[in-house]
Design a protein around this motif. Structure first.
Motif, PDB file in Angstrom:
ATOM      1  N   ALA A  91       0.854  -1.184   0.000  1.00  0.00           N
ATOM      2  CA  ALA A  91       0.000   0.000   0.000  1.00  0.00           C
ATOM      3  C   ALA A  91       0.890   1.235   0.000  1.00  0.00           C
ATOM      4  O   ALA A  91       2.053   1.188   0.413  1.00  0.00           O
ATOM      5  CB  ALA A  91      -0.920   0.009   1.214  1.00  0.00           C
ATOM      6  N   PHE A  92       0.321   2.333  -0.479  1.00  0.00           N
ATOM      7  CA  PHE A  92       1.011   3.616  -0.426  1.00  0.00           C
ATOM      8  C   PHE A  92       0.202   4.561   0.450  1.00  0.00           C
ATOM      9  O   PHE A  92      -1.023   4.663   0.299  1.00  0.00           O
ATOM     10  CB  PHE A  92       1.202   4.201  -1.822  1.00  0.00           C
ATOM     11  CG  PHE A  92       2.371   3.616  -2.554  1.00  0.00           C
ATOM     12  CD1 PHE A  92       3.592   4.267  -2.564  1.00  0.00           C
ATOM     13  CD2 PHE A  92       2.259   2.402  -3.218  1.00  0.00           C
ATOM     14  CE1 PHE A  92       4.686   3.721  -3.233  1.00  0.00           C
ATOM     15  CE2 PHE A  92       3.335   1.855  -3.889  1.00  0.00           C
ATOM     16  CZ  PHE A  92       4.559   2.513  -3.890  1.00  0.00           C
ATOM     17  N   ALA A  93       0.893   5.222   1.363  1.00  0.00           N
ATOM     18  CA  ALA A  93       0.244   6.162   2.281  1.00  0.00           C
ATOM     19  C   ALA A  93       0.736   7.568   1.985  1.00  0.00           C
ATOM     20  O   ALA A  93       1.946   7.822   1.971  1.00  0.00           O
ATOM     21  CB  ALA A  93       0.551   5.789   3.730  1.00  0.00           C
ATOM     22  N   SER A  94      -0.200   8.470   1.737  1.00  0.00           N
ATOM     23  CA  SER A  94       0.139   9.876   1.544  1.00  0.00           C
ATOM     24  C   SER A  94      -0.246  10.660   2.789  1.00  0.00           C
ATOM     25  O   SER A  94      -1.225  10.327   3.472  1.00  0.00           O
ATOM     26  CB  SER A  94      -0.604  10.447   0.329  1.00  0.00           C
ATOM     27  OG  SER A  94      -0.197   9.795  -0.859  1.00  0.00           O
ATOM     28  N   PHE A  95       0.522  11.707   3.071  1.00  0.00           N
ATOM     29  CA  PHE A  95       0.317  12.493   4.287  1.00  0.00           C
ATOM     30  C   PHE A  95       0.202  13.976   3.964  1.00  0.00           C
ATOM     31  O   PHE A  95       0.747  14.448   2.963  1.00  0.00           O
ATOM     32  CB  PHE A  95       1.487  12.275   5.258  1.00  0.00           C
ATOM     33  CG  PHE A  95       1.672  10.850   5.676  1.00  0.00           C
ATOM     34  CD1 PHE A  95       1.023  10.336   6.783  1.00  0.00           C
ATOM     35  CD2 PHE A  95       2.497  10.000   4.936  1.00  0.00           C
ATOM     36  CE1 PHE A  95       1.185   9.009   7.154  1.00  0.00           C
ATOM     37  CE2 PHE A  95       2.667   8.675   5.310  1.00  0.00           C
ATOM     38  CZ  PHE A  95       2.010   8.176   6.420  1.00  0.00           C
ATOM     39  N   SER A  96      -0.493  14.696   4.843  1.00  0.00           N
ATOM     40  CA  SER A  96      -0.689  16.134   4.656  1.00  0.00           C
ATOM     41  C   SER A  96       0.418  16.939   5.317  1.00  0.00           C
ATOM     42  O   SER A  96       0.214  18.084   5.706  1.00  0.00           O
ATOM     43  CB  SER A  96      -2.049  16.558   5.226  1.00  0.00           C
ATOM     44  OG  SER A  96      -2.094  16.317   6.631  1.00  0.00           O
ATOM     45  N   SER A  97       1.581  16.320   5.448  1.00  0.00           N
ATOM     46  CA  SER A  97       2.732  16.992   6.043  1.00  0.00           C
ATOM     47  C   SER A  97       3.998  16.329   5.531  1.00  0.00           C
ATOM     48  O   SER A  97       4.026  15.109   5.338  1.00  0.00           O
ATOM     49  CB  SER A  97       2.687  16.886   7.575  1.00  0.00           C
ATOM     50  OG  SER A  97       3.911  17.295   8.156  1.00  0.00           O
ATOM     51  N   PRO A  98       5.071  17.096   5.323  1.00  0.00           N
ATOM     52  CA  PRO A  98       6.344  16.475   4.960  1.00  0.00           C
ATOM     53  C   PRO A  98       7.009  15.803   6.146  1.00  0.00           C
ATOM     54  O   PRO A  98       7.950  15.032   5.981  1.00  0.00           O
ATOM     55  CB  PRO A  98       7.179  17.658   4.456  1.00  0.00           C
ATOM     56  CG  PRO A  98       6.624  18.837   5.169  1.00  0.00           C
ATOM     57  CD  PRO A  98       5.151  18.565   5.317  1.00  0.00           C
ATOM     58  N   LEU A  99       6.505  16.092   7.347  1.00  0.00           N
ATOM     59  CA  LEU A  99       7.010  15.493   8.588  1.00  0.00           C
ATOM     60  C   LEU A  99       5.815  15.112   9.460  1.00  0.00           C
ATOM     61  O   LEU A  99       5.530  15.772  10.470  1.00  0.00           O
ATOM     62  CB  LEU A  99       7.925  16.481   9.327  1.00  0.00           C
ATOM     63  CG  LEU A  99       9.269  16.808   8.654  1.00  0.00           C
ATOM     64  CD1 LEU A  99       9.900  18.025   9.313  1.00  0.00           C
ATOM     65  CD2 LEU A  99      10.201  15.607   8.752  1.00  0.00           C
TER      66      LEU A  99
END
Length: 213
Positions: free
Chosen positions: A163-171
């Motif tokens: 799976a690939f997880a995207s986040f609303s922050s670079p950290l």
């Protein structure tokens, strides 16, 4: 009087807009040789950048799932992919062996959206009202995990899952609850009192995950 108040409010709003920082540059590729600050890394000089500065090629290879949890996370956060520094986005690859698990964890600084590319993953999160939202995800399914809430992923299929997880922050940050409790040196008696687990169970989990105390 009313006219004066409106005029005063207009002046305050104009001053406020004037004081807002403008976006002086399009991007801020991280200078990893500098110290991380609360607002991210300092920027590299634009003159030192090339097209390659905005490309990350580390997600094509499977992570090593030969470990206690049968799972691996390959991040592309600021430290691995400097181009996302300051942009409010990042991504990671999740590999899970059959029965592999990403244990209960939180991302204190970012929302997560998960896309299943291979396999069958049971995923869920717990709201601050202790309501559980859980779903078995198949290829192409997407699930969101709000910032700061406990959540998990488990491979419930017969084969490896990706799976690939995207986040609303670079950290986005990461704290895995079992590791914080049982892979640390937090005294056993504190864990027993705060989790209501027996002494023997705490010692077993500390031995399994490498903790002490």
């Amino acid at each position: 009087m009313a006219t004066s108040m409106v005029s005063l409010l207009a002046i305050v709003l104009l001053c406020n807009f004037a004081l807002q920082p403008s976006r002086a540059q399009d991007f801020c590729v991280a200078d990893l040789s500098s110290e991380l600050t609360p607002s991210g890394y300092p920027c590299k000089a634009a003159s030192s950048l090339t097209s390659d500065s905005f490309v990350f090629t580390g997600l094509e290879a499977a992570g090593n799932v030969s470990n206690n949890i049968g799972a691996a996370v390959t991040p592309a956060f600021s430290a691995q992919f400097p181009a996302v520094n300051g942009l409010g986005v990042s991504i990671a690859r999740l590999d899970l062996a059959p029965n592999g698990v990403i244990p209960l964890h939180i991302h204190p600084a970012g929302n997560e959206i998960l896309l299943v590319l291979k396999g069958i993953i049971c995923a869920g999160f717990i709201s601050s009202s202790n309501v559980v939202y859980s779903k078995t995800l198949n290829v192409g399914d997407v699930m969101v995990f709000p910032k700061g809430l406990l959540h998990y992923q488990i491979n419930v299929g017969k084969y490896n899952a990706i799976a690939f997880a995207s986040f609303s922050s670079p950290l986005p940050g990461l704290q895995i609850v079992p590791l914080s409790l049982f892979a640390s040196n937090l005294p056993s008696f504190v864990i027993e009192k705060t989790t209501f687990l027996s002494d023997s169970e705490v010692k077993r989990l500390k031995a399994f995950l490498g903790g002490s105390g």
